[in-house]
Design a protein around this motif. Structure first.
Motif, PDB file in Angstrom:
ATOM      1  N   THR A  84       0.845  -1.193   0.000  1.00  0.00           N
ATOM      2  CA  THR A  84       0.000   0.000   0.000  1.00  0.00           C
ATOM      3  C   THR A  84       0.882   1.246   0.000  1.00  0.00           C
ATOM      4  OG1 THR A  84      -1.779  -1.114   1.190  1.00  0.00           O
ATOM      5  CG2 THR A  84      -1.766   1.289   1.265  1.00  0.00           C
ATOM      6  N   GLY A  85       0.608   2.147  -0.925  1.00  0.00           N
ATOM      7  CA  GLY A  85       1.400   3.366  -1.040  1.00  0.00           C
ATOM      8  C   GLY A  85       0.562   4.608  -0.825  1.00  0.00           C
ATOM      9  N   TYR A  86       1.178   5.652  -0.318  1.00  0.00           N
ATOM     10  CA  TYR A  86       0.542   6.961  -0.182  1.00  0.00           C
ATOM     11  C   TYR A  86       1.415   8.008  -0.852  1.00  0.00           C
ATOM     12  CZ  TYR A  86      -2.798   5.310   3.357  1.00  0.00           C
ATOM     13  OH  TYR A  86      -3.815   4.648   4.018  1.00  0.00           O
ATOM     14  N   LEU A  87       0.827   8.796  -1.747  1.00  0.00           N
ATOM     15  CA  LEU A  87       1.492   9.941  -2.348  1.00  0.00           C
ATOM     16  C   LEU A  87       1.161  11.143  -1.464  1.00  0.00           C
ATOM     17  CD1 LEU A  87       0.199   9.153  -5.940  1.00  0.00           C
ATOM     18  CD2 LEU A  87       2.519   8.692  -5.105  1.00  0.00           C
ATOM     19  N   VAL A  88       2.187  11.763  -0.869  1.00  0.00           N
ATOM     20  CA  VAL A  88       1.965  12.818   0.122  1.00  0.00           C
ATOM     21  C   VAL A  88       2.550  14.125  -0.406  1.00  0.00           C
ATOM     22  CG1 VAL A  88       2.335  13.520   2.515  1.00  0.00           C
ATOM     23  CG2 VAL A  88       2.037  11.088   1.971  1.00  0.00           C
ATOM     24  N   MET A  89       1.655  15.075  -0.766  1.00  0.00           N
ATOM     25  CA  MET A  89       2.058  16.302  -1.459  1.00  0.00           C
ATOM     26  C   MET A  89       2.093  17.506  -0.520  1.00  0.00           C
ATOM     27  SD  MET A  89       2.399  15.269  -4.607  1.00  0.00           S
ATOM     28  CE  MET A  89       2.825  16.925  -5.100  1.00  0.00           C
ATOM     29  N   ASP A  90       3.183  18.264  -0.593  1.00  0.00           N
ATOM     30  CA  ASP A  90       3.333  19.530   0.133  1.00  0.00           C
ATOM     31  C   ASP A  90       2.674  20.639  -0.685  1.00  0.00           C
ATOM     32  OD1 ASP A  90       4.190  21.869   1.357  1.00  0.00           O
ATOM     33  OD2 ASP A  90       6.303  21.312   1.411  1.00  0.00           O
ATOM     34  N   PRO A 126      -2.317  -1.061  -4.048  1.00  0.00           N
ATOM     35  CA  PRO A 126      -3.219   0.027  -3.650  1.00  0.00           C
ATOM     36  C   PRO A 126      -2.420   1.305  -3.408  1.00  0.00           C
ATOM     37  CG  PRO A 126      -3.522  -1.928  -2.266  1.00  0.00           C
ATOM     38  CD  PRO A 126      -2.268  -2.139  -3.053  1.00  0.00           C
ATOM     39  N   VAL A 127      -2.963   2.421  -3.852  1.00  0.00           N
ATOM     40  CA  VAL A 127      -2.278   3.700  -3.645  1.00  0.00           C
ATOM     41  C   VAL A 127      -3.308   4.760  -3.287  1.00  0.00           C
ATOM     42  CG1 VAL A 127      -2.297   4.224  -6.128  1.00  0.00           C
ATOM     43  CG2 VAL A 127      -0.668   5.395  -4.635  1.00  0.00           C
ATOM     44  N   GLY A 128      -2.950   5.612  -2.309  1.00  0.00           N
ATOM     45  CA  GLY A 128      -3.804   6.711  -1.894  1.00  0.00           C
ATOM     46  C   GLY A 128      -3.068   8.027  -2.036  1.00  0.00           C
ATOM     47  N   LEU A 129      -3.749   9.111  -1.696  1.00  0.00           N
ATOM     48  CA  LEU A 129      -3.184  10.450  -1.879  1.00  0.00           C
ATOM     49  C   LEU A 129      -3.509  11.313  -0.663  1.00  0.00           C
ATOM     50  CD1 LEU A 129      -1.942  12.697  -3.753  1.00  0.00           C
ATOM     51  CD2 LEU A 129      -4.263  13.094  -4.578  1.00  0.00           C
ATOM     52  N   ILE A 130      -2.511  12.067  -0.202  1.00  0.00           N
ATOM     53  CA  ILE A 130      -2.706  13.015   0.894  1.00  0.00           C
ATOM     54  C   ILE A 130      -2.016  14.316   0.511  1.00  0.00           C
ATOM     55  CG2 ILE A 130      -2.166  13.530   3.307  1.00  0.00           C
ATOM     56  CD1 ILE A 130      -2.244  10.504   3.856  1.00  0.00           C
ATOM     57  N   ALA A 131      -2.708  15.438   0.700  1.00  0.00           N
ATOM     58  CA  ALA A 131      -2.115  16.757   0.418  1.00  0.00           C
ATOM     59  C   ALA A 131      -2.216  17.609   1.679  1.00  0.00           C
ATOM     60  CB  ALA A 131      -2.844  17.430  -0.742  1.00  0.00           C
ATOM     61  N   PHE A 132      -1.123  18.326   1.997  1.00  0.00           N
ATOM     62  CA  PHE A 132      -1.082  19.076   3.249  1.00  0.00           C
ATOM     63  C   PHE A 132      -0.434  20.441   3.070  1.00  0.00           C
ATOM     64  CE2 PHE A 132       3.099  17.120   3.046  1.00  0.00           C
ATOM     65  CZ  PHE A 132       3.945  18.113   3.534  1.00  0.00           C
ATOM     66  N   ASP A 133      -0.771  21.367   3.983  1.00  0.00           N
ATOM     67  CA  ASP A 133       0.016  22.590   4.177  1.00  0.00           C
ATOM     68  C   ASP A 133       0.314  22.683   5.668  1.00  0.00           C
ATOM     69  OD1 ASP A 133      -2.541  23.586   5.015  1.00  0.00           O
ATOM     70  OD2 ASP A 133      -2.883  24.410   3.020  1.00  0.00           O
ATOM     71  N   THR A 134      -0.529  23.433   6.419  1.00  0.00           N
ATOM     72  CA  THR A 134      -0.344  23.417   7.874  1.00  0.00           C
ATOM     73  C   THR A 134      -0.993  22.189   8.497  1.00  0.00           C
ATOM     74  OG1 THR A 134      -2.305  24.809   8.104  1.00  0.00           O
ATOM     75  CG2 THR A 134      -0.164  25.923   8.091  1.00  0.00           C
ATOM     76  N   GLY A 143      -6.531   2.593  -3.079  1.00  0.00           N
ATOM     77  CA  GLY A 143      -7.288   1.659  -3.906  1.00  0.00           C
ATOM     78  C   GLY A 143      -6.390   1.167  -5.015  1.00  0.00           C
ATOM     79  N   SER A 144      -6.760   0.035  -5.631  1.00  0.00           N
ATOM     80  CA  SER A 144      -5.904  -0.521  -6.685  1.00  0.00           C
ATOM     81  C   SER A 144      -6.648  -0.726  -8.008  1.00  0.00           C
ATOM     82  CB  SER A 144      -5.303  -1.856  -6.222  1.00  0.00           C
ATOM     83  OG  SER A 144      -6.323  -2.761  -5.850  1.00  0.00           O
ATOM     84  N   ARG A 145      -7.911  -0.369  -8.076  1.00  0.00           N
ATOM     85  CA  ARG A 145      -8.638  -0.494  -9.342  1.00  0.00           C
ATOM     86  C   ARG A 145      -8.201   0.607 -10.301  1.00  0.00           C
ATOM     87  NH1 ARG A 145     -14.636  -2.674  -8.426  1.00  0.00           N
ATOM     88  NH2 ARG A 145     -14.226  -4.060  -6.672  1.00  0.00           N
ATOM     89  N   ARG A 146      -8.455   0.387 -11.570  1.00  0.00           N
ATOM     90  CA  ARG A 146      -8.058   1.390 -12.564  1.00  0.00           C
ATOM     91  C   ARG A 146      -8.764   2.727 -12.304  1.00  0.00           C
ATOM     92  NH1 ARG A 146      -4.956  -0.915 -16.894  1.00  0.00           N
ATOM     93  NH2 ARG A 146      -3.861  -2.568 -15.789  1.00  0.00           N
ATOM     94  N   THR A 147      -9.999   2.683 -11.766  1.00  0.00           N
ATOM     95  CA  THR A 147     -10.714   3.934 -11.481  1.00  0.00           C
ATOM     96  C   THR A 147      -9.980   4.766 -10.426  1.00  0.00           C
ATOM     97  OG1 THR A 147     -12.072   2.702  -9.896  1.00  0.00           O
ATOM     98  CG2 THR A 147     -13.005   3.065 -12.080  1.00  0.00           C
TER      99      THR A 147
END
Length: 298
Positions: A84-90, A126-134, A143-147
């Motif tokens: 399971t992966g998470y893409l974490v954006m500043d 499966p991969v998810g996404l998180i975006a943060f500032d403060t 999730g791992s489906r193409r959608t």
């Protein structure tokens, strides 16, 4: 460089407006490059195959792949666990900086994140996404489906870098959101006090997560191509100072080297993968870092 491989260059990707096409083209360019590299094993159907070794069952050889490559690969067993992966954006305002009006640090980061999301979905991870500032502003459960790829790309395309950041508080919040051991991929310029960030990175590792830190600077921040008198403005506070570029260049470059070296040393100590990048660099270095990390955890 082949026709597909040109899409590893930021100046080419900048001309592609759609994020889904950016992701697809970056990965296709990367795979094309791998065919001529020592890492050819990665280049066949992503991670779904491995090279045949004596003792493997001949019945497991994928003859379609052999027909294309003249090499023997076997399909991996389905029992292998997915990661399971998470893409974490500043989302801090400083990520919106660009000197040459090419890709901003943020655009570079979301292009890389989109490509990694594309790669993980094709690996059925499966991969998810998180975006943060403060604090965390947007999140998408893994999730791992193409959608899921479309969902990730849709959120990435809506994000904008603005305001201040609190990386420590945000990463601690990220750690609290994860229920299982995950691969946390962080995209940031890390332009904040290093000590709190270091604490947060250690906290992620202590919680059992694997971490790849993509440290993204603008090409000008990394190389300092300026001359004459220079007005420097802090993206987040708006403070402006005037300096003589030639007088401060060597000190500045030394500071950047020290800045990166400090993070590299801490990451080695914590067994975190540290990937220093700037916006003029081809995307293949970052993608290879991910694949080598993925292989080590496979």
């Amino acid at each position: 460089m082949g026709n597909a491989e040109k899409f590893l260059k930021p100046e080419v990707i900048r001309q592609v407006s759609r994020l889904d096409l950016r992701a697809k083209f970056i990965i296709e360019g990367f795979i094309a490059g791998l065919h001529a590299s020592p890492f050819q094993g990665f280049s066949v159907e992503f991670s779904e195959h491995r090279k045949y070794t004596p003792g493997d069952n001949i019945a497991d050889i994928d003859w379609n792949v052999f027909a294309k490559t003249d090499r023997f690969y076997t399909k991996k067993f389905q029992a292998e666990t997915n990661l399971t992966g998470y893409l974490v954006m500043d989302l801090s305002a400083s990520m919106g900086y660009t000197y040459r009006q090419e890709l901003t640090k943020f655009e570079y980061g979301i292009s890389l994140a989109a490509a990694l999301g594309y790669l993980m979905i094709h690996q059925q991870d499966p991969v998810g996404l998180i975006a943060f500032d403060t604090k965390v502003r947007r999140s998408l459960a893994p999730g791992s489906r193409r959608t899921q790829l479309a969902n990730i790309l849709s959120v990435l395309a809506q994000l904008k870098p603005e305001g201040t950041t609190d990386i420590e508080a945000s990463l601690l919040q990220v750690a609290g959101m994860m229920r299982h051991r995950s691969l946390v991929m962080i995209f940031s310029d890390l332009l904040a006090d290093p000590e709190p960030i270091r604490r947060a990175l250690y906290r992620l590792r202590f919680a059992g997560h694997d971490v790849i830190l993509f440290h993204i600077l603008d090409e000008a921040e990394a190389a300092f191509p300026f001359e004459g008198m220079l007005r420097l403005e802090d993206n987040e506070t708006g403070e402006v100072i005037e300096v003589d570029a030639e007088a401060i260049k060597s000190d500045y470059l030394e500071e950047v080297e020290s800045f990166r070296a400090g993070y590299k040393a801490e990451c080695v100590r914590a067994r975190i993968d540290y990937v220093p990048l700037h916006t003029g660099m081809a995307f293949d270095k970052a993608l290879m870092s991910y694949l080598l990390s993925r292989q080590a955890r496979g």
